[in-house]
Every structure is written in structure tokens, then in C-alpha cells.
Design a protein around this motif. Structure first.
Motif, mmCIF file in Angstrom:
data_model
loop_
_atom_site.group_PDB
_atom_site.id
_atom_site.type_symbol
_atom_site.label_atom_id
_atom_site.label_comp_id
_atom_site.label_asym_id
_atom_site.label_seq_id
_atom_site.Cartn_x
_atom_site.Cartn_y
_atom_site.Cartn_z
ATOM 1 N N GLU A 194 -3.948 4.695 -8.762
ATOM 2 C CA GLU A 194 -4.222 5.848 -8.953
ATOM 3 C C GLU A 194 -2.616 6.813 -9.469
ATOM 4 O OE1 GLU A 194 -5.354 8.595 -5.469
ATOM 5 O OE2 GLU A 194 -6.430 7.626 -6.464
ATOM 6 N N ASN A 195 -3.011 7.892 -10.700
ATOM 7 C CA ASN A 195 -1.820 8.594 -10.602
ATOM 8 C C ASN A 195 -2.132 10.048 -10.131
ATOM 9 O OD1 ASN A 195 0.233 10.081 -11.801
ATOM 10 N ND2 ASN A 195 -0.671 10.015 -14.133
ATOM 11 N N ASP A 196 -1.656 10.183 -8.795
ATOM 12 C CA ASP A 196 -1.443 10.970 -8.252
ATOM 13 C C ASP A 196 -0.850 12.394 -8.783
ATOM 14 O OD1 ASP A 196 1.145 10.402 -7.907
ATOM 15 O OD2 ASP A 196 1.191 10.413 -5.761
ATOM 16 N N GLN A 197 -0.144 11.885 -10.398
ATOM 17 C CA GLN A 197 0.475 13.654 -10.262
ATOM 18 C C GLN A 197 -1.078 14.841 -11.045
ATOM 19 O OE1 GLN A 197 3.921 13.768 -9.808
ATOM 20 N NE2 GLN A 197 3.307 12.198 -8.325
ATOM 21 N N LYS A 198 -1.852 13.699 -11.851
ATOM 22 C CA LYS A 198 -2.832 13.832 -12.518
ATOM 23 C C LYS A 198 -4.014 14.043 -11.915
ATOM 24 C CE LYS A 198 -0.711 13.717 -16.635
ATOM 25 N NZ LYS A 198 -0.859 12.591 -17.900
ATOM 26 N N VAL B 62 0.589 4.986 -7.355
ATOM 27 C CA VAL B 62 0.690 4.892 -6.448
ATOM 28 C C VAL B 62 -0.235 3.686 -6.637
ATOM 29 C CG1 VAL B 62 -0.816 6.676 -5.450
ATOM 30 C CG2 VAL B 62 0.841 5.424 -4.301
ATOM 31 N N ILE B 63 -0.500 2.939 -5.203
ATOM 32 C CA ILE B 63 -0.973 2.045 -4.941
ATOM 33 C C ILE B 63 -2.142 2.376 -4.292
ATOM 34 C CG2 ILE B 63 -1.330 -0.416 -4.517
ATOM 35 C CD1 ILE B 63 -0.159 -0.343 -6.973
ATOM 36 N N THR B 64 -3.052 2.996 -4.085
ATOM 37 C CA THR B 64 -4.084 2.913 -2.946
ATOM 38 C C THR B 64 -5.273 2.211 -2.318
ATOM 39 O OG1 THR B 64 -6.109 3.828 -4.615
ATOM 40 C CG2 THR B 64 -3.608 5.618 -4.245
ATOM 41 N N GLN B 65 -4.891 0.901 -2.583
ATOM 42 C CA GLN B 65 -5.574 -0.316 -2.144
ATOM 43 C C GLN B 65 -5.583 -2.159 -1.943
ATOM 44 O OE1 GLN B 65 -9.774 0.475 -2.351
ATOM 45 N NE2 GLN B 65 -10.947 -1.643 -1.671
ATOM 46 N N LYS B 66 -5.215 -2.135 -1.408
ATOM 47 C CA LYS B 66 -4.668 -3.341 -1.670
ATOM 48 C C LYS B 66 -5.802 -4.387 -0.650
ATOM 49 C CE LYS B 66 -0.212 -6.291 -1.040
ATOM 50 N NZ LYS B 66 0.672 -6.466 -0.525
ATOM 51 N N ASN B 67 -5.735 -5.526 -1.688
ATOM 52 C CA ASN B 67 -7.177 -6.456 -0.976
ATOM 53 C C ASN B 67 -6.826 -8.159 -1.156
ATOM 54 O OD1 ASN B 67 -8.830 -4.454 -0.098
ATOM 55 N ND2 ASN B 67 -9.535 -4.015 -2.446
ATOM 56 N N VAL B 68 -5.268 -7.533 -1.954
ATOM 57 C CA VAL B 68 -4.723 -9.649 -1.874
ATOM 58 C C VAL B 68 -3.228 -10.148 -1.131
ATOM 59 C CG1 VAL B 68 -3.559 -8.214 -4.394
ATOM 60 C CG2 VAL B 68 -4.872 -11.727 -3.782
ATOM 61 N N HIS B 69 -3.226 -11.509 -1.008
ATOM 62 C CA HIS B 69 -1.721 -11.588 -1.236
ATOM 63 C C HIS B 69 -1.400 -12.682 -0.856
ATOM 64 C CE1 HIS B 69 -3.626 -8.668 2.411
ATOM 65 N NE2 HIS B 69 -1.841 -7.955 2.995
ATOM 66 N N ALA B 70 -0.346 -13.145 -0.720
ATOM 67 C CA ALA B 70 0.335 -14.493 -1.935
ATOM 68 C C ALA B 70 -0.689 -15.160 -0.802
ATOM 69 C CB ALA B 70 1.711 -14.203 -1.417
ATOM 70 N N GLY B 71 -0.908 -16.227 -1.504
ATOM 71 C CA GLY B 71 -1.126 -17.371 -0.928
ATOM 72 C C GLY B 71 -3.546 -17.417 -1.509
ATOM 73 N N GLU B 72 -3.833 -16.266 -1.036
ATOM 74 C CA GLU B 72 -5.128 -16.026 -1.672
ATOM 75 C C GLU B 72 -5.566 -16.575 -3.574
ATOM 76 O OE1 GLU B 72 -6.407 -12.504 -0.965
ATOM 77 O OE2 GLU B 72 -5.722 -12.863 1.544
ATOM 78 N N LEU B 73 -7.325 -17.348 -3.073
ATOM 79 C CA LEU B 73 -7.875 -17.563 -4.238
ATOM 80 C C LEU B 73 -8.158 -16.666 -5.465
ATOM 81 C CD1 LEU B 73 -7.765 -20.034 -6.297
ATOM 82 C CD2 LEU B 73 -10.116 -20.024 -5.613
ATOM 83 N N ALA B 74 -6.923 -16.086 -6.257
ATOM 84 C CA ALA B 74 -7.806 -14.860 -6.987
ATOM 85 C C ALA B 74 -9.231 -16.046 -8.114
ATOM 86 C CB ALA B 74 -6.871 -14.621 -7.948
ATOM 87 N N LEU C 37 0.931 -1.269 -0.319
ATOM 88 C CA LEU C 37 -0.266 -0.201 0.217
ATOM 89 C C LEU C 37 0.601 0.902 0.367
ATOM 90 C CD1 LEU C 37 -2.722 0.423 0.549
ATOM 91 C CD2 LEU C 37 -2.718 1.410 2.725
ATOM 92 N N GLY C 38 0.555 1.898 -0.916
ATOM 93 C CA GLY C 38 1.860 3.579 -1.167
ATOM 94 C C GLY C 38 2.678 2.852 -2.425
ATOM 95 N N SER C 39 3.107 2.047 -2.749
ATOM 96 C CA SER C 39 4.266 2.042 -3.106
ATOM 97 C C SER C 39 3.952 1.900 -5.000
ATOM 98 C CB SER C 39 4.021 0.435 -3.931
ATOM 99 O OG SER C 39 4.324 -1.223 -2.747
ATOM 100 N N ARG C 40 4.603 2.948 -5.178
ATOM 101 C CA ARG C 40 4.880 3.987 -6.269
ATOM 102 C C ARG C 40 5.414 3.008 -7.277
ATOM 103 N NH1 ARG C 40 4.012 8.616 -7.791
ATOM 104 N NH2 ARG C 40 3.354 8.790 -5.894
#
Length: 338
Positions: free
Chosen positions: A186-190, A164-176, A78-81
Motif C-alpha cells: 500500500e501507499n502509506d503517503q496517501k 510499503v510491503i504490509t503483508q508477505k505470504n511467500v518465500h523462495a522455494g515455495e510453489l506459486a 515485511l515493511g520494505s519500501r
């Protein structure tokens, strides 16, 4: 007794004129103040209507899975660019990989069959219809390979744009599963402001028009350009949504509250130069110049623009007001121009 009364009356007659003369001596005349004056002008200005809005990103995306599988890697937090093309999620899709192997085997078989029949046709040992049928089988097998290969590509999800990542709902090992939202970015520059405009004013807003936007939490007031105007109004709220693009500022964040000033109806108002109105407590005062004297007048002000202050009440058009050297004036004090 009569003699004493007479003496007191004579003393009062002597003392009272003296007291009156002393009172006149302690009331000095007010000095003549040198001031600058201006005329109350009348201008036609548009009224401003303020609406509220919310900051949002121009580019934003909900990243969802298109295939079923176990998530093997989520290299972002979360927050990664991230940049365009960076890996976001990796999904294990062994079933699709097996389907790809099957499709490739059928494709190779169709290719061999087609080559054989073409060779036999050259020796007049096969018919053109048989070759045409083999060509169709070859095209179907090739399309199947492309389809399964595309499905396998969905197992690797990359960033569609830089942001930038604004929401994260998944982790390794979960079923997609298909349609499940994994990330939001989202693009926080615009950034832009989304707001609802009353239907009575929406026809005065045009794409490319410049509007004043205030973001109280960031302490910013800036100009923005109208990007989109809805062609119809919401029948429930009687408003139409518009979006306003903003220039980049590091203090801006999506979700922030914003105020947008919209041009309203045209009105005529009175204006005086800034500095004419004096504040004392909650009272707004102006000195009017008339008969070479300063006359105190209470007024009520409105907006400020281009070095002028709007007078809502208390003055008339064409009156002369004192705009400089007025801080220490007294009502009725003589004045003169420099």
C-alpha cells in the motif's frame, strides 16, 4: 430567690443588645467589583453527528501470481519500501520458456512459408489464395509468440506503485499458483478514512466537502475532503459508505481508529464568550449582571466554537453575563463597568 432572678433578667437585657451590635460590626460590606459584561446571544448552528471509521490507503494492492512455478527470489521483506517497477517476486517458469521457444519456431516457419509463396506468386507458380492462407498462418504464429511472451513476463512481478510491503505470504522455494496472494502493499503517503454514514445524513454529504476527523491514537484532529460517496445505502445497516482523503502525517497508520463529525440538522442555541463559564468541581457557574449586582447561576454547557460556549440550560437569550474579572466574585456582590 426573687431578688436573684430579677438581677439575672436585668443582666440579660443589658448584654443581648451588646451582642447584636457586635455581630453587625463584623459583617463588612462587599467591595464593588469592576467587570466586563456581554449579552447572551442566540445563533443558528448545525448539530454534529459523530461516526467512526478506519484509516486505509488510497492505493493498495494484493499481489498474486498469474502463472504456476517455483518462487526463486523474493527480494523484499515485511515493511520494505519499494518504488514503481522494483522487483517483488521472481517465479521460475521453464515450461512457459519452452512454449515460447516452440512458438518462435512456428513463427519462423510460418515466415519462411509466407516468403516462399510470395516469391512463387511473383513467378505465377502459386495462387493468391495460397499466399492469403500463408499470411493467416503467419499472423497466428506471431500472436502465439506474443501470448507466450506475455505469460513469461508474468513470472517477474514488479511493484505497480511506490509504497510499503504490509503483508508477505511467500518465500523462495515455495510453489506459486494462479490466484495465490503472495504480497500485499500500500501507499502509506496517501491515506483516507472509510466510514459508514446513516442514510438520513448521506444526502447532506458531497464530494469535496470538508469534514473534521479525529484520530485518538495519534492525538490528531484534522480536516479531510470527501472523496467518494456511495449512491445507495446498505439495506441491512441503513448506512452508506464514504471515504475522506487526509493530508500526510507521519503519525498516521492504516487500520487506525478515527472519528468523523458530520453536519446534522440545524438548531438554535444560546452562546456566551469563552471565559464566562466558571468551573468548580463538576458545577458550571455563570454570574448574571442585574441591578448592579452579580447573581450566581448554575448552567449546563455544550459545544465550543469560534470563541463561544454553547449554553444548553440555565440562561435566557438577552440576559447580561459577566465575562471578565469574574473569577473571585461572590453572589450578590456589587459590580460596575470600567
Amino acid at each position: 430567690m426573687q431578688i436573684r432572678t430579677h438581677v439575672m433578667f436585668v443582666l440579660m437585657m443589658i448584654l443581648v443588645p451588646g451582642l447584636g451590635a457586635h455581630a453587625q460590626e463584623v459583617s463588612p460590606a462587599l467591595p464593588v467589583a469592576v467587570v466586563r459584561t456581554s449579552i447572551v446571544i442566540e445563533q443558528t448552528v448545525p448539530t454534529l453527528v459523530e461516526v467512526v471509521g478506519t484509516l486505509q490507503a488510497v492505493e493498495r494492492a494484493a499481489i498474486a501470481a498469474k502463472v504456476t512455478g517455483v518462487v526463486t527470489d523474493v527480494p523484499v521483506a515485511l515493511g520494505s519500501r519499494v518504488n514503481t517497477g522494483d522487483l517483488l517476486v521472481n517465479i521460475s517458469a521453464r515450461e512457459i520458456a519452452a512454449q515460447l521457444n516452440q512458438a518462435q519456431a512456428r513463427f519462423k516457419q510460418a515466415e519462411r512459408n509466407l516468403l516462399r509463396e510470395q516469391t512463387l506468386l511473383q513467378k505465377h507458380a502459386a495462387t493468391a489464395e495460397t499466399v492469403k492462407s500463408m499470411q493467416d498462418n503467419y499472423a497466428v504464429a506471431s500472436a502465439a509468440v506474443q501470448e507466450v511472451r506475455s505469460m513469461l513476463g508474468y513470472a517477474t512481478i514488479t511493484a505497480p506503485f511506490s509504497g510499503v510491503i504490509t503483508q508477505k505470504n511467500v518465500h523462495a522455494g515455495e510453489l506459486a499458483t494462479p490466484g495465490t496472494m503472495l504480497l500485499r502493499m500500500e501507499n502509506d503517503q496517501k491515506l483516507q478514512v472509510a466510514c459508514a454514514v446513516p442514510e438520513s445524513l448521506v444526502f447532506q454529504i458531497r464530494p469535496g466537502q470538508t469534514l473534521t476527523v479525529t484520530i485518538p491514537t495519534a492525538g490528531l484532529t484534522m480536516n479531510g475532503k470527501v472523496a467518494e460517496v456511495a449512491p445507495s445505502a446498505d439495506p441491512a445497516s441503513r448506512t452508506a459508505p464514504i471515504t475522506i482523503d487526509l493530508s500526510y502525517n507521519e503519525k498516521l497508520r492504516t487500520g487506525q481508529f478515527a472519528r468523523v463529525k458530520l453536519p446534522g440538522q440545524i438548531k438554535t442555541s444560546l452562546f456566551v464568550p469563552d471565559g464566562t463559564v466558571l468551573l468548580r468541581g463538576q458545577m458550571e457557574r455563570v454570574f448574571v449582571a442585574a441591578d448592579n449586582k452579580a447573581h450566581l447561576r448554575l448552567v449546563r454547557t455544550g459545544m465550543h466554537q469560534d470563541g463561544l460556549t454553547e449554553i444548553v440550560a440555565g440562561l435566557n437569550s438577552g440576559e447580561t453575563v459577566i465575562c471578565q474579572n469574574n473569577a473571585h466574585l461572590v453572589d450578590g456582590q456589587p459590580i460596575k463597568s470600567p
